[in-house]
Design a protein around this motif. Structure first.
Motif, PDB file in Angstrom:
ATOM      1  N   ILE A  26      40.927 -17.801 -45.869  1.00  0.00           N
ATOM      2  CA  ILE A  26      39.936 -18.604 -45.167  1.00  0.00           C
ATOM      3  C   ILE A  26      38.562 -18.000 -45.435  1.00  0.00           C
ATOM      4  CG2 ILE A  26      39.127 -19.330 -42.895  1.00  0.00           C
ATOM      5  CD1 ILE A  26      42.132 -19.073 -42.026  1.00  0.00           C
ATOM      6  N   LYS A  27      37.632 -18.834 -45.840  1.00  0.00           N
ATOM      7  CA  LYS A  27      36.250 -18.415 -46.073  1.00  0.00           C
ATOM      8  C   LYS A  27      35.425 -18.796 -44.849  1.00  0.00           C
ATOM      9  CE  LYS A  27      36.817 -17.321 -50.464  1.00  0.00           C
ATOM     10  NZ  LYS A  27      37.057 -15.975 -50.828  1.00  0.00           N
ATOM     11  N   VAL A  28      34.512 -17.917 -44.470  1.00  0.00           N
ATOM     12  CA  VAL A  28      33.624 -18.172 -43.338  1.00  0.00           C
ATOM     13  C   VAL A  28      32.190 -18.087 -43.841  1.00  0.00           C
ATOM     14  CG1 VAL A  28      32.883 -17.375 -41.057  1.00  0.00           C
ATOM     15  CG2 VAL A  28      35.301 -17.232 -41.696  1.00  0.00           C
ATOM     16  N   TYR A  29      31.400 -19.101 -43.493  1.00  0.00           N
ATOM     17  CA  TYR A  29      29.995 -19.151 -43.898  1.00  0.00           C
ATOM     18  C   TYR A  29      29.116 -19.252 -42.651  1.00  0.00           C
ATOM     19  CZ  TYR A  29      31.975 -20.156 -48.451  1.00  0.00           C
ATOM     20  OH  TYR A  29      32.702 -20.078 -49.613  1.00  0.00           O
ATOM     21  N   LEU A  30      28.063 -18.454 -42.607  1.00  0.00           N
ATOM     22  CA  LEU A  30      27.081 -18.506 -41.534  1.00  0.00           C
ATOM     23  C   LEU A  30      25.764 -18.923 -42.164  1.00  0.00           C
ATOM     24  CD1 LEU A  30      26.048 -18.033 -38.675  1.00  0.00           C
ATOM     25  CD2 LEU A  30      25.833 -15.596 -39.228  1.00  0.00           C
ATOM     26  N   ASN A  31      25.286 -20.112 -41.789  1.00  0.00           N
ATOM     27  CA  ASN A  31      24.071 -20.671 -42.389  1.00  0.00           C
ATOM     28  C   ASN A  31      24.118 -20.586 -43.912  1.00  0.00           C
ATOM     29  OD1 ASN A  31      22.938 -21.440 -39.943  1.00  0.00           O
ATOM     30  ND2 ASN A  31      22.062 -19.420 -39.628  1.00  0.00           N
ATOM     31  N   GLU A  34      28.193 -16.507 -47.127  1.00  0.00           N
ATOM     32  CA  GLU A  34      29.572 -16.107 -46.837  1.00  0.00           C
ATOM     33  C   GLU A  34      29.590 -14.816 -46.025  1.00  0.00           C
ATOM     34  OE1 GLU A  34      33.916 -15.324 -48.924  1.00  0.00           O
ATOM     35  OE2 GLU A  34      32.224 -15.922 -50.181  1.00  0.00           O
ATOM     36  N   VAL A  35      30.426 -14.806 -44.995  1.00  0.00           N
ATOM     37  CA  VAL A  35      30.621 -13.631 -44.154  1.00  0.00           C
ATOM     38  C   VAL A  35      31.913 -12.965 -44.618  1.00  0.00           C
ATOM     39  CG1 VAL A  35      30.966 -12.775 -41.808  1.00  0.00           C
ATOM     40  CG2 VAL A  35      29.508 -14.781 -42.206  1.00  0.00           C
ATOM     41  N   THR A  36      31.860 -11.673 -44.871  1.00  0.00           N
ATOM     42  CA  THR A  36      33.068 -10.959 -45.280  1.00  0.00           C
ATOM     43  C   THR A  36      33.554 -10.099 -44.123  1.00  0.00           C
ATOM     44  OG1 THR A  36      31.744  -9.173 -46.223  1.00  0.00           O
ATOM     45  CG2 THR A  36      32.437 -10.923 -47.720  1.00  0.00           C
ATOM     46  N   PHE A  37      34.855  -9.932 -44.070  1.00  0.00           N
ATOM     47  CA  PHE A  37      35.496  -9.188 -42.986  1.00  0.00           C
ATOM     48  C   PHE A  37      36.412  -8.127 -43.567  1.00  0.00           C
ATOM     49  CE2 PHE A  37      34.812 -13.539 -41.430  1.00  0.00           C
ATOM     50  CZ  PHE A  37      34.101 -13.295 -40.262  1.00  0.00           C
ATOM     51  N   ALA A  38      36.547  -6.998 -42.862  1.00  0.00           N
ATOM     52  CA  ALA A  38      37.478  -5.947 -43.280  1.00  0.00           C
ATOM     53  C   ALA A  38      38.916  -6.454 -43.180  1.00  0.00           C
ATOM     54  CB  ALA A  38      37.287  -4.695 -42.431  1.00  0.00           C
ATOM     55  N   GLN A  39      39.195  -7.263 -42.181  1.00  0.00           N
ATOM     56  CA  GLN A  39      40.505  -7.897 -41.980  1.00  0.00           C
ATOM     57  C   GLN A  39      40.345  -9.371 -42.329  1.00  0.00           C
ATOM     58  OE1 GLN A  39      43.697  -7.117 -40.613  1.00  0.00           O
ATOM     59  NE2 GLN A  39      44.227  -9.252 -40.798  1.00  0.00           N
ATOM     60  N   THR A  40      41.184  -9.889 -43.177  1.00  0.00           N
ATOM     61  CA  THR A  40      41.119 -11.292 -43.570  1.00  0.00           C
ATOM     62  C   THR A  40      41.306 -12.198 -42.352  1.00  0.00           C
ATOM     63  OG1 THR A  40      42.087 -10.691 -45.687  1.00  0.00           O
ATOM     64  CG2 THR A  40      42.151 -13.011 -45.102  1.00  0.00           C
ATOM     65  N   PRO A  41      40.475 -13.240 -42.213  1.00  0.00           N
ATOM     66  CA  PRO A  41      40.693 -14.205 -41.129  1.00  0.00           C
ATOM     67  C   PRO A  41      42.085 -14.819 -41.232  1.00  0.00           C
ATOM     68  CG  PRO A  41      38.555 -14.558 -42.148  1.00  0.00           C
ATOM     69  CD  PRO A  41      39.297 -13.569 -43.018  1.00  0.00           C
ATOM     70  N   ILE A  42      42.655 -15.140 -40.087  1.00  0.00           N
ATOM     71  CA  ILE A  42      43.988 -15.739 -40.077  1.00  0.00           C
ATOM     72  C   ILE A  42      43.962 -17.037 -39.277  1.00  0.00           C
ATOM     73  CG2 ILE A  42      45.154 -13.509 -40.286  1.00  0.00           C
ATOM     74  CD1 ILE A  42      45.945 -13.881 -37.282  1.00  0.00           C
ATOM     75  N   GLY A 129      39.312 -28.380 -44.065  1.00  0.00           N
ATOM     76  CA  GLY A 129      40.704 -28.094 -44.390  1.00  0.00           C
ATOM     77  C   GLY A 129      40.993 -28.052 -45.875  1.00  0.00           C
ATOM     78  N   GLU A 130      40.266 -28.858 -46.663  1.00  0.00           N
ATOM     79  CA  GLU A 130      40.494 -28.893 -48.107  1.00  0.00           C
ATOM     80  C   GLU A 130      40.128 -27.559 -48.761  1.00  0.00           C
ATOM     81  OE1 GLU A 130      38.606 -32.238 -49.955  1.00  0.00           O
ATOM     82  OE2 GLU A 130      39.486 -33.640 -48.519  1.00  0.00           O
ATOM     83  N   THR A 131      39.020 -26.969 -48.320  1.00  0.00           N
ATOM     84  CA  THR A 131      38.570 -25.703 -48.916  1.00  0.00           C
ATOM     85  C   THR A 131      38.953 -24.501 -48.061  1.00  0.00           C
ATOM     86  OG1 THR A 131      36.401 -25.840 -47.837  1.00  0.00           O
ATOM     87  CG2 THR A 131      36.615 -26.815 -50.043  1.00  0.00           C
ATOM     88  N   ARG A 132      39.614 -24.767 -46.944  1.00  0.00           N
ATOM     89  CA  ARG A 132      39.989 -23.700 -45.985  1.00  0.00           C
ATOM     90  C   ARG A 132      38.771 -22.843 -45.673  1.00  0.00           C
ATOM     91  NH1 ARG A 132      45.191 -22.409 -44.876  1.00  0.00           N
ATOM     92  NH2 ARG A 132      44.774 -20.184 -44.915  1.00  0.00           N
ATOM     93  N   SER A 133      37.716 -23.513 -45.227  1.00  0.00           N
ATOM     94  CA  SER A 133      36.487 -22.792 -44.926  1.00  0.00           C
ATOM     95  C   SER A 133      35.916 -23.234 -43.586  1.00  0.00           C
ATOM     96  CB  SER A 133      35.455 -23.001 -46.035  1.00  0.00           C
ATOM     97  OG  SER A 133      35.141 -24.369 -46.172  1.00  0.00           O
ATOM     98  N   VAL A 134      35.261 -22.282 -42.928  1.00  0.00           N
ATOM     99  CA  VAL A 134      34.594 -22.525 -41.659  1.00  0.00           C
ATOM    100  C   VAL A 134      33.100 -22.380 -41.916  1.00  0.00           C
ATOM    101  CG1 VAL A 134      34.328 -21.772 -39.274  1.00  0.00           C
ATOM    102  CG2 VAL A 134      36.548 -21.545 -40.396  1.00  0.00           C
ATOM    103  N   HIS A 135      32.328 -23.354 -41.433  1.00  0.00           N
ATOM    104  CA  HIS A 135      30.885 -23.325 -41.601  1.00  0.00           C
ATOM    105  C   HIS A 135      30.234 -23.239 -40.219  1.00  0.00           C
ATOM    106  CE1 HIS A 135      31.074 -24.302 -45.895  1.00  0.00           C
ATOM    107  NE2 HIS A 135      32.196 -24.898 -45.537  1.00  0.00           N
TER     108      HIS A 135
END
Length: 165
Positions: A26-31, A34-42, A129-135
């Motif tokens: 899962i990719k997370v974007y803030l404005n 891309e926001v990176t995390f030490a633990q992958t989002p689940i 859902g198509e790109t499994r990303s949160v904006h």
């Protein structure tokens, strides 16, 4: 020779499997960044969980962890959010809120529901859902863009949406 071909085949299959798994992250974007995390989002029960400290700090909040009670307290401006690991309730400025999915500890990391945290701090959240990303977006760009166009350019702002779909 057959042994070498078998080993190479296994390595190739493993490499493609790992690539496929990475693409499912899962990719997370803030404005738009891309926001990176030490633990992958689940995903848990249809909700995205992310490491608490990283998301709160990226959203501009100060976060405190009380280990004995497994309680998270995040403060941004006048907003205070309290989440207890394992509880389906959280508190935003003293008001009780229901959580679809409670905070959880996975791989020694405390994960919190991304949508709840973001919206509690007045951010907009969209799932693709198509790109499994949160904006995650703020309204500040929309608030200041018309001012920029009207006052500095001399024409009305175009009707543009800053949230990605």
């Amino acid at each position: 020779m057959k042994k070498l071909i078998s080993i190479l085949s296994i390595i190739t299959i493993l490499m493609f499997s790992l690539t496929a798994l990475a693409e499912d992250d899962i990719k997370v974007y803030l404005n738009h960044d891309e926001v990176t995390f030490a633990q992958t989002p689940i995903l848990q029960d249809g909700r995205t969980l992310v490491p608490m400290r990283a998301i709160f700090e990226n959203l501009g909040a100060v976060v405190e962890w009380e280990g004995a009670s497994e309680t998270i307290k995040a403060t941004k401006d006048s907003d205070v959010i309290i989440i207890v690991v394992g509880s389906d309730k959280a508190y935003v400025n003293g008001e009780t809120k229901e959580l679809d999915v409670p905070a959880n500890i996975i791989n020694d990391r405390t994960l919190v529901p991304l949508r709840f945290v973001s919206e509690a701090l007045n951010y907009s959240v969209d799932w693709n859902g198509e790109t499994r990303s949160v904006h995650i977006t703020t309204d500040i760009a929309q608030e200041y863009e018309p001012l920029f166009f009207d006052e500095f350019i001399g024409v009305p702002a175009p009707n543009v949406s800053f949230t990605e779909k």
